[in-house]
Write a protein that holds these residues in place. Structure first.
Motif, PDB file in Angstrom:
ATOM      1  N   UNK A   6      14.114 -15.544  -3.156  1.00 39.05           N
ATOM      2  CA  UNK A   6      12.879 -15.553  -2.373  1.00 39.05           C
ATOM      3  C   UNK A   6      12.717 -14.178  -1.734  1.00 39.05           C
ATOM      4  N   UNK A   7      11.504 -13.665  -1.806  1.00 33.40           N
ATOM      5  CA  UNK A   7      11.222 -12.347  -1.250  1.00 33.40           C
ATOM      6  C   UNK A   7      10.040 -12.458  -0.299  1.00 33.40           C
ATOM      7  N   UNK A   8      10.104 -11.787   0.832  1.00 35.50           N
ATOM      8  CA  UNK A   8       8.995 -11.736   1.766  1.00 35.50           C
ATOM      9  C   UNK A   8       8.353 -10.363   1.751  1.00 35.50           C
ATOM     10  N   UNK A   9       7.190 -10.269   2.364  1.00 34.74           N
ATOM     11  CA  UNK A   9       6.437  -9.011   2.392  1.00 34.74           C
ATOM     12  C   UNK A   9       7.170  -7.951   3.204  1.00 34.74           C
ATOM     13  N   UNK A  10       7.211  -6.720   2.672  1.00 38.38           N
ATOM     14  CA  UNK A  10       7.781  -5.594   3.418  1.00 38.38           C
ATOM     15  C   UNK A  10       6.757  -4.483   3.648  1.00 38.38           C
ATOM     16  N   UNK A  11       5.628  -4.546   2.937  1.00 36.42           N
ATOM     17  CA  UNK A  11       4.535  -3.591   3.163  1.00 36.42           C
ATOM     18  C   UNK A  11       3.282  -4.095   2.470  1.00 36.42           C
ATOM     19  N   UNK A  12       2.136  -3.542   2.884  1.00 37.42           N
ATOM     20  CA  UNK A  12       0.869  -3.916   2.265  1.00 37.42           C
ATOM     21  C   UNK A  12       0.826  -3.431   0.826  1.00 37.42           C
ATOM     22  N   UNK A  13       0.119  -4.186  -0.004  1.00 33.72           N
ATOM     23  CA  UNK A  13      -0.067  -3.808  -1.394  1.00 33.72           C
ATOM     24  C   UNK A  13      -1.412  -3.136  -1.607  1.00 33.72           C
ATOM     25  N   UNK A  14      -1.876  -3.151  -2.835  1.00 34.92           N
ATOM     26  CA  UNK A  14      -3.106  -2.456  -3.213  1.00 34.92           C
ATOM     27  C   UNK A  14      -4.367  -3.137  -2.683  1.00 34.92           C
ATOM     28  N   UNK A  15      -4.349  -4.476  -2.582  1.00 26.87           N
ATOM     29  CA  UNK A  15      -5.518  -5.217  -2.097  1.00 26.87           C
ATOM     30  C   UNK A  15      -5.318  -5.551  -0.625  1.00 26.87           C
ATOM     31  N   UNK A  16      -6.337  -5.334   0.198  1.00 29.67           N
ATOM     32  CA  UNK A  16      -6.199  -5.595   1.640  1.00 29.67           C
ATOM     33  C   UNK A  16      -7.514  -6.083   2.232  1.00 29.67           C
ATOM     34  N   UNK A  17      -8.097  -7.136   1.642  1.00 33.12           N
ATOM     35  CA  UNK A  17      -9.384  -7.650   2.124  1.00 33.12           C
ATOM     36  C   UNK A  17      -9.249  -8.560   3.342  1.00 33.12           C
ATOM     37  N   UNK A  18      -8.143  -9.266   3.481  1.00 29.57           N
ATOM     38  CA  UNK A  18      -7.959 -10.193   4.596  1.00 29.57           C
ATOM     39  C   UNK A  18      -7.635  -9.410   5.868  1.00 29.57           C
ATOM     40  N   UNK A  19      -7.942  -9.997   7.044  1.00 34.19           N
ATOM     41  CA  UNK A  19      -7.560  -9.360   8.307  1.00 34.19           C
ATOM     42  C   UNK A  19      -6.050  -9.476   8.471  1.00 34.19           C
ATOM     43  N   UNK A  20      -5.478  -8.578   9.225  1.00 28.14           N
ATOM     44  CA  UNK A  20      -4.032  -8.583   9.405  1.00 28.14           C
ATOM     45  C   UNK A  20      -3.342  -7.824   8.284  1.00 28.14           C
ATOM     46  N   UNK A  21      -2.022  -7.733   8.391  1.00 30.83           N
ATOM     47  CA  UNK A  21      -1.255  -7.019   7.373  1.00 30.83           C
ATOM     48  C   UNK A  21       0.083  -7.707   7.159  1.00 30.83           C
ATOM     49  N   UNK A  22       0.996  -7.024   6.472  1.00 28.19           N
ATOM     50  CA  UNK A  22       2.265  -7.650   6.104  1.00 28.19           C
ATOM     51  C   UNK A  22       3.059  -8.093   7.326  1.00 28.19           C
ATOM     52  N   UNK A  23       2.881  -7.431   8.473  1.00 28.60           N
ATOM     53  CA  UNK A  23       3.604  -7.826   9.679  1.00 28.60           C
ATOM     54  C   UNK A  23       3.257  -9.247  10.114  1.00 28.60           C
ATOM     55  N   UNK A  24       2.078  -9.730   9.703  1.00 26.01           N
ATOM     56  CA  UNK A  24       1.651 -11.078  10.067  1.00 26.01           C
ATOM     57  C   UNK A  24       2.240 -12.152   9.161  1.00 26.01           C
ATOM     58  N   UNK A  25       2.852 -11.759   8.050  1.00 31.59           N
ATOM     59  CA  UNK A  25       3.371 -12.747   7.102  1.00 31.59           C
ATOM     60  C   UNK A  25       4.759 -12.389   6.591  1.00 31.59           C
ATOM     61  N   UNK A  26       5.508 -11.584   7.329  1.00 28.36           N
ATOM     62  CA  UNK A  26       6.787 -11.088   6.814  1.00 28.36           C
ATOM     63  C   UNK A  26       7.988 -11.978   7.136  1.00 28.36           C
TER      64      UNK A  26
END
Length: 141
Positions: A6-26
């Motif tokens: 299982x891997x969690x987010x460590x940085x934003x990817x190429x698509x960023x349409x939603x509000x918030x960033x990887x810190x909100x789902x890491x």
């Protein structure tokens, strides 16, 4: 012999349409108080995850799964569905959309790609997985 990772987010990817960033789902396991948000259908956000170690001799990659925990705000306004996304070679591949008509968390949207969607062939190397991004897409239907 089988291994699951299982891997969690460590940085934003190429698509960023939603509000918030990887810190909100890491967080892993999932934290239901941190979220990203959108009110626009087809908005997509993708994220990078830590690389997996090289596969051992004789081991093969059988599939790559993306799962997302979703919450409906209960407004009744579209979008009311969420699709997991795997981004391979700069192209987004969305899994089936999960219906979020009920208020609150309604479980997960998940998709297992048994083949690399960019090549329609079996996953060939861990580099293909490590070069991919994962994320979510809002859907009206």
């Amino acid at each position: 012999k089988q291994a699951n990772y299982a891997k969690g987010a460590i940085q934003n990817g190429a698509d960023a349409d939603w509000s918030g960033d990887f810190n909100n789902i890491d967080e892993f396991p999932w934290n239901q108080t941190d979220t990203i948000f959108t009110s626009t259908s087809d908005d997509t956000s993708t994220f990078d995850a830590a690389d997996l170690a090289a596969t051992g001799a004789g081991l093969v990659i059988k599939g790559v799964a993306v799962a997302a925990l979703a919450k409906c705000d209960g407004s009744g306004v579209d979008p009311q569905k969420l699709a997991p996304v795997l981004r391979v070679g700069g192209v987004d591949y969305a899994g089936p959309a999960v219906d979020l008509l009920a208020v609150g968390y309604s479980g997960t949207g998940a998709k297992v790609w048994m083949e690399n969607p960019g090549t329609s062939a079996a996953w060939g190397s861990i580099a293909e997985v490590n070069g991919s991004e994962f994320g979510v897409q809002a859907k009206d239907s």
